[in-house]
Design an enzyme around this catalytic site. Structure first.
Site, PDB file in Angstrom:
ATOM      1  N   SER A 143     -11.576   1.618   0.846  1.00 55.11           N
ATOM      2  CA  SER A 143     -10.926   2.861   0.410  1.00 55.11           C
ATOM      3  C   SER A 143     -11.997   3.875   0.028  1.00 55.11           C
ATOM      4  O   SER A 143     -13.169   3.505  -0.170  1.00 55.11           O
ATOM      5  CB  SER A 143     -10.052   2.556  -0.811  1.00 55.11           C
ATOM      6  OG  SER A 143      -9.672   3.740  -1.490  1.00 55.11           O
ATOM      7  N   TYR A 156      -6.930  -0.775  -8.765  1.00 52.61           N
ATOM      8  CA  TYR A 156      -7.138  -0.446  -7.353  1.00 52.61           C
ATOM      9  C   TYR A 156      -8.617  -0.132  -7.103  1.00 52.61           C
ATOM     10  O   TYR A 156      -9.223  -0.636  -6.149  1.00 52.61           O
ATOM     11  CB  TYR A 156      -6.241   0.737  -6.957  1.00 52.61           C
ATOM     12  CG  TYR A 156      -6.255   1.050  -5.478  1.00 52.61           C
ATOM     13  CD1 TYR A 156      -5.461   0.322  -4.589  1.00 52.61           C
ATOM     14  CD2 TYR A 156      -7.057   2.066  -4.961  1.00 52.61           C
ATOM     15  CE1 TYR A 156      -5.469   0.605  -3.229  1.00 52.61           C
ATOM     16  CE2 TYR A 156      -7.063   2.354  -3.604  1.00 52.61           C
ATOM     17  CZ  TYR A 156      -6.267   1.625  -2.743  1.00 52.61           C
ATOM     18  OH  TYR A 156      -6.279   1.901  -1.394  1.00 52.61           O
TER      19      TYR A 156
END
Ligand code: NAP
Length: 251
Positions: A143, A156
């Site tokens: 990410s 996350y």
């Protein structure tokens, strides 16, 4: 001469293949020639139809990757039913949002277990097969938050930063054994995962203004990078985190 991006005869395993980025990657791999195990907790019939339309075989393996309980079975079924495992794409992932001061243990564990723990043990189970064969490709989905801190997404960010580190560690251990371990860091891609951001007019405008390409990515924008990292074209690429972000990180 075989085209370096050709995946004919290869078998890929893609997690979270029923929708979004996972579906697009599964279809891109099939279009490049691979048969695909579609792994996840929801039916992946549309992906299976697209794989069949590309002239390739698929199987669906139902697995909830919130724990590592199904990991060995997922690998074993792929080997048994598709006769091999050459490419692993760890795509399944979740996100939970809350201020760091209020963040719950449940939201920490759910995200880290799915996005990082299951990813490692899938790499381990697939990696053992690949090392024994002397050949394999692992592509983890990282990410922008493998590079940046983000806000209100502590588990996350920790998980995706962990995925980047793990990708490099496994590359160090396995590159000489013929197994390439790399990652793709998607930018802002229009999927279920980002539906709330897309729907928020202000956030949506701020995001698009900051992307040099001037638009959200589509899941299909990840296909080429996945085929590259799954194919012989990337045989000397190890431990790389490839941003596919419309230039976001360059800004
Ligand atoms: P998505 O549309 O929400 O898809 C997530 C996929 O993961 C779905 O197939 C989902 O299955 C699966 N999944 C979640 N929890 C699972 C579990 N416990 N067991 C098995 N499968 C599970 O999101 P996406 O945007 O395509 O995300 C795919 C990956 O890209 C994720 O790792 C995400 O973090 C990453 N990513 C996305 C973006 C973005 O902008 N969209 C940016 C950077 C990174 P169900 O449909 O059954 O829930």
């Amino acid at each position: 001469m075989t085209h370096p991006f050709d995946l004919t005869g290869r078998v890929a395993l893609v997690t979270g293949a029923n929708t979004g980025i996972g579906r697009a990657i599964a279809v891109a791999l099939a279009e490049a020639g691979a048969d695909v195990a579609l792994v996840g907790r929801s039916p992946a019939d549309e992906t299976a139809a697209a794989v069949a339309a590309a002239g390739r075989r698929s199987i669906q393996v139902r697995a909830d990757l919130a724990t590592i309980a199904p990991v060995q079975d997922v690998v074993d079924r792929t080997l048994a039913e598709l006769d091999g495992l050459d490419i692993l794409v760890n795509n399944a992932g979740i996100i939970r949002r809350a201020d760091a001061v209020d963040f719950s243990e449940a939201d920490w564990d759910a995200v880290v277990d799915t996005n990082l723990k299951s990813v490692f043990f899938l790499c381990q189970a697939a990696g053992r097969q690949m090392i024994a064969k002397g050949r394999g490709k692992i592509v983890n989905i990282a990410s922008l938050l493998s590079f940046q801190g983000g806000i209100r997404v502590p588990s996350y960010t920790a998980s995706k930063s962990g995925v980047a580190g793990l990708t490099k560690l496994l590359a160090n251990e396995w590159a000489a054994k013929g197994v390439n371990v790399n990652a793709i860091a998607p930018g802002y891609i229009a999927t279920n995962n980002t539906a709330a951001l897309q729907a928020d007019e202000t956030r949506n405008r701020q995001i698009v203004e900051r992307i040099p390409a001037g638009r959200w990515g589509a899941p299909a924008d990840l296909g080429g990078a996945a085929v590259f990292l799954a194919s012989a074209a990337s045989d000397y690429v190890n431990g790389h985190i490839l941003a596919v972000d419309g230039g976001w990180l360059a800004r």
